[in-house]
Design a protein around this motif. Structure first.
Motif, PDB file in Angstrom:
ATOM      1  N   SER A  10     -12.865 -15.175  16.722  1.00 33.57           N
ATOM      2  CA  SER A  10     -11.905 -15.818  16.261  1.00 33.57           C
ATOM      3  C   SER A  10     -11.444 -15.534  14.878  1.00 33.57           C
ATOM      4  CB  SER A  10     -12.530 -17.503  16.026  1.00 33.57           C
ATOM      5  OG  SER A  10     -13.456 -17.491  14.965  1.00 33.57           O
ATOM      6  N   TYR A  11     -11.856 -14.479  14.198  1.00 34.76           N
ATOM      7  CA  TYR A  11     -11.186 -14.091  13.183  1.00 34.76           C
ATOM      8  C   TYR A  11      -9.917 -13.175  13.245  1.00 34.76           C
ATOM      9  CZ  TYR A  11     -15.718 -15.330  10.518  1.00 34.76           C
ATOM     10  OH  TYR A  11     -16.562 -16.022   9.826  1.00 34.76           O
ATOM     11  N   MET A  12      -9.248 -13.119  12.394  1.00 38.05           N
ATOM     12  CA  MET A  12      -7.926 -12.411  12.442  1.00 38.05           C
ATOM     13  C   MET A  12      -7.803 -10.943  12.521  1.00 38.05           C
ATOM     14  SD  MET A  12      -4.600 -13.023  10.011  1.00 38.05           S
ATOM     15  CE  MET A  12      -5.946 -12.315   8.610  1.00 38.05           C
ATOM     16  N   ALA A  13      -7.176 -10.464  13.340  1.00 40.35           N
ATOM     17  CA  ALA A  13      -7.122  -9.092  13.298  1.00 40.35           C
ATOM     18  C   ALA A  13      -5.969  -8.504  12.484  1.00 40.35           C
ATOM     19  CB  ALA A  13      -6.901  -8.424  14.756  1.00 40.35           C
ATOM     20  N   THR A  14      -6.018  -7.346  11.756  1.00 45.05           N
ATOM     21  CA  THR A  14      -5.043  -7.039  10.944  1.00 45.05           C
ATOM     22  C   THR A  14      -4.210  -5.895  11.730  1.00 45.05           C
ATOM     23  OG1 THR A  14      -6.423  -5.248  10.097  1.00 45.05           O
ATOM     24  CG2 THR A  14      -6.019  -7.610   8.841  1.00 45.05           C
ATOM     25  N   ARG A  15      -3.464  -6.462  12.417  1.00 46.83           N
ATOM     26  CA  ARG A  15      -2.533  -5.450  13.551  1.00 46.83           C
ATOM     27  C   ARG A  15      -1.128  -5.245  12.811  1.00 46.83           C
ATOM     28  NH1 ARG A  15      -3.818  -8.618  19.090  1.00 46.83           N
ATOM     29  NH2 ARG A  15      -5.880  -7.726  19.257  1.00 46.83           N
ATOM     30  N   SER A  16      -0.584  -3.973  13.044  1.00 48.71           N
ATOM     31  CA  SER A  16       0.665  -3.398  12.542  1.00 48.71           C
ATOM     32  C   SER A  16       1.660  -4.193  13.068  1.00 48.71           C
ATOM     33  CB  SER A  16       0.627  -1.622  12.682  1.00 48.71           C
ATOM     34  OG  SER A  16       0.633  -1.515  14.149  1.00 48.71           O
ATOM     35  N   SER A  17       1.373  -4.759  14.346  1.00 53.49           N
ATOM     36  CA  SER A  17       2.563  -5.546  14.717  1.00 53.49           C
ATOM     37  C   SER A  17       2.913  -6.801  14.362  1.00 53.49           C
ATOM     38  CB  SER A  17       2.176  -5.567  16.320  1.00 53.49           C
ATOM     39  OG  SER A  17       1.197  -6.672  16.297  1.00 53.49           O
ATOM     40  N   TYR A  18       2.380  -7.231  13.070  1.00 52.90           N
ATOM     41  CA  TYR A  18       2.453  -8.434  12.618  1.00 52.90           C
ATOM     42  C   TYR A  18       3.588  -8.284  11.426  1.00 52.90           C
ATOM     43  CZ  TYR A  18      -1.676 -10.500  14.285  1.00 52.90           C
ATOM     44  OH  TYR A  18      -2.748 -10.999  15.150  1.00 52.90           O
ATOM     45  N   GLY A  19       4.055  -7.126  11.413  1.00 56.79           N
ATOM     46  CA  GLY A  19       5.315  -7.021  10.295  1.00 56.79           C
ATOM     47  C   GLY A  19       5.003  -6.179   9.112  1.00 56.79           C
ATOM     48  N   ASP A  20       5.685  -6.418   8.121  1.00 56.39           N
ATOM     49  CA  ASP A  20       5.597  -5.489   7.064  1.00 56.39           C
ATOM     50  C   ASP A  20       4.147  -5.896   6.354  1.00 56.39           C
ATOM     51  OD1 ASP A  20       6.875  -4.133   4.339  1.00 56.39           O
ATOM     52  OD2 ASP A  20       6.521  -6.125   3.611  1.00 56.39           O
ATOM     53  N   PRO A  21       3.508  -4.697   6.204  1.00 59.06           N
ATOM     54  CA  PRO A  21       2.152  -4.708   5.477  1.00 59.06           C
ATOM     55  C   PRO A  21       2.076  -5.495   4.119  1.00 59.06           C
ATOM     56  CG  PRO A  21       2.684  -2.471   6.071  1.00 59.06           C
ATOM     57  CD  PRO A  21       3.955  -2.960   6.384  1.00 59.06           C
ATOM     58  N   LEU A  64     -10.760  -2.212   6.046  1.00 67.31           N
ATOM     59  CA  LEU A  64      -9.632  -1.518   6.464  1.00 67.31           C
ATOM     60  C   LEU A  64     -10.017  -0.454   7.307  1.00 67.31           C
ATOM     61  CD1 LEU A  64      -7.574  -1.257   3.047  1.00 67.31           C
ATOM     62  CD2 LEU A  64      -7.444  -2.964   5.021  1.00 67.31           C
ATOM     63  N   ASP A  65     -11.190   0.076   7.304  1.00 63.48           N
ATOM     64  CA  ASP A  65     -11.496   1.347   8.306  1.00 63.48           C
ATOM     65  C   ASP A  65     -12.022   1.159   9.445  1.00 63.48           C
ATOM     66  OD1 ASP A  65     -13.620   0.325   6.412  1.00 63.48           O
ATOM     67  OD2 ASP A  65     -14.921   2.092   7.309  1.00 63.48           O
ATOM     68  N   GLU A  66     -12.080  -0.262   9.519  1.00 64.46           N
ATOM     69  CA  GLU A  66     -12.694  -0.764  10.853  1.00 64.46           C
ATOM     70  C   GLU A  66     -11.604  -1.580  11.614  1.00 64.46           C
ATOM     71  OE1 GLU A  66     -16.158  -3.279   9.984  1.00 64.46           O
ATOM     72  OE2 GLU A  66     -17.152  -1.623   9.059  1.00 64.46           O
ATOM     73  N   ASP A  67     -10.542  -1.391  11.221  1.00 59.19           N
ATOM     74  CA  ASP A  67      -9.235  -1.810  11.874  1.00 59.19           C
ATOM     75  C   ASP A  67      -8.222  -0.555  12.185  1.00 59.19           C
ATOM     76  OD1 ASP A  67      -7.037  -3.084  12.860  1.00 59.19           O
ATOM     77  OD2 ASP A  67      -6.498  -4.303  10.959  1.00 59.19           O
ATOM     78  N   PRO A  68      -8.666  -0.168  13.639  1.00 61.55           N
ATOM     79  CA  PRO A  68      -7.801   0.855  14.119  1.00 61.55           C
ATOM     80  C   PRO A  68      -6.202   0.604  14.255  1.00 61.55           C
ATOM     81  CG  PRO A  68      -8.930   0.139  15.691  1.00 61.55           C
ATOM     82  CD  PRO A  68      -9.210  -0.912  14.511  1.00 61.55           C
ATOM     83  N   ARG A  69      -5.886  -0.623  14.303  1.00 65.84           N
ATOM     84  CA  ARG A  69      -4.465  -0.725  14.554  1.00 65.84           C
ATOM     85  C   ARG A  69      -3.511  -1.025  13.272  1.00 65.84           C
ATOM     86  NH1 ARG A  69      -5.067  -4.810  19.543  1.00 65.84           N
ATOM     87  NH2 ARG A  69      -6.492  -3.498  20.946  1.00 65.84           N
ATOM     88  N   GLY A  70      -4.263  -1.597  12.263  1.00 65.06           N
ATOM     89  CA  GLY A  70      -3.259  -2.046  10.988  1.00 65.06           C
ATOM     90  C   GLY A  70      -3.982  -1.637   9.695  1.00 65.06           C
ATOM     91  N   GLY A  71      -5.209  -0.968   9.993  1.00 67.27           N
ATOM     92  CA  GLY A  71      -5.886  -0.595   8.441  1.00 67.27           C
ATOM     93  C   GLY A  71      -5.284   0.331   7.698  1.00 67.27           C
ATOM     94  N   LYS A  72      -4.813   1.523   8.161  1.00 73.41           N
ATOM     95  CA  LYS A  72      -4.069   2.455   7.659  1.00 73.41           C
ATOM     96  C   LYS A  72      -2.680   1.910   6.631  1.00 73.41           C
ATOM     97  CE  LYS A  72      -6.643   5.974   7.736  1.00 73.41           C
ATOM     98  NZ  LYS A  72      -7.350   6.392   6.663  1.00 73.41           N
ATOM     99  N   ASP A  73      -2.162   1.083   7.763  1.00 75.79           N
ATOM    100  CA  ASP A  73      -0.594   0.591   7.114  1.00 75.79           C
ATOM    101  C   ASP A  73      -1.100  -0.299   5.975  1.00 75.79           C
ATOM    102  OD1 ASP A  73       0.864   1.622   9.095  1.00 75.79           O
ATOM    103  OD2 ASP A  73       0.704  -0.081  10.302  1.00 75.79           O
ATOM    104  N   LEU A  74      -2.110  -1.208   6.015  1.00 78.52           N
ATOM    105  CA  LEU A  74      -2.335  -2.250   4.965  1.00 78.52           C
ATOM    106  C   LEU A  74      -2.887  -1.301   3.689  1.00 78.52           C
ATOM    107  CD1 LEU A  74      -4.201  -5.008   6.622  1.00 78.52           C
ATOM    108  CD2 LEU A  74      -1.928  -4.838   5.771  1.00 78.52           C
ATOM    109  N   GLU A  75      -3.726  -0.127   3.851  1.00 78.96           N
ATOM    110  CA  GLU A  75      -4.311   0.596   2.925  1.00 78.96           C
ATOM    111  C   GLU A  75      -3.099   1.612   2.080  1.00 78.96           C
ATOM    112  OE1 GLU A  75      -7.396   4.141   2.181  1.00 78.96           O
ATOM    113  OE2 GLU A  75      -7.111   3.715   4.125  1.00 78.96           O
TER     114      GLU A  75
END
Length: 125
Positions: A10-21, A64-75
Motif C-alpha cells: 500500500s505504500y506509494m510508488a515514486t513514478r515519473s508519471s506523477y509529474g514534475d519531480p 531512490l535506487d529501488e524505484d526503477p520508474r522515478g528514482g533517477k528523476d527524483l535524484e
C-alpha cells in the motif's frame, strides 16, 4: 522506518508519471514528519537513518535506487535542489528541507534538531 518503494503493497510508488519531480518531492516531504531520500548502498544514508532511529524517530525513507520508474528523476531533482552532484541523503522535517548529512549533523550537534523533530511531531519526549 517506513520504506517507500513500489514493491511495498500500500505504500506509494515514486513514478515519473506523477509529474514534475520537484513537485513530487515537495508532496512526498509534506506527507510525513521526517522524510529521508536515500540510496540503499550509501554509507552516509545508512548513518543518517541510524541517527534518527537511534533517537526514537521513525522516518519515512524513499530508496531512490529501488524505484526503477522515478528514482533517477527524483535524484536529479534533488541534485538541482541542493546544488550538488551528491544528492543523498536529503532530509525533510515537517515538510521543510533540512539538507544533507552535514546540515543534519550540525543541527544535532548545536541542539536544534530535537526541537525541530518535536515541532514536526516526530518526537514526543
Amino acid at each position: 522506518m517506513h520504506y517507500q518503494t513500489e514493491s511495498w503493497g500500500s505504500y506509494m510508488a515514486t513514478r515519473s508519471s506523477y509529474g514534475d519531480p520537484l513537485d513530487r518531492i515537495e508532496r512526498m516531504a509534506s506527507e510525513n514528519a521526517v522524510v529521508i531520500f536515500s540510496i540503499s548502498s550509501c554509507c552516509m544514508c545508512h548513518a543518517i537513518k541510524r541517527l534518527f532511529c537511534g533517537m526514537g524517530v521513525n522516518p519515512t525513507v524513499y530508496e531512490l535506487d529501488e524505484d526503477p520508474r522515478g528514482g533517477k528523476d527524483l535524484e536529479g531533482a534533488l541534485m538541482r535542489l541542493m546544488g550538488t552532484s551528491n544528492a543523498v541523503p536529503v532530509v525533510f522535517i515537517g515538510g521543510k528541507l533540512i539538507g544533507t548529512m552535514d546540515r543534519v549533523m550540525a543541527s544535532h550537534i548545536n541542539g536544534t534538531l530535537v526541537p525541530l523533530l518535536k515541532e514536526a511531531g516526530a518526537l514526543w519526549l
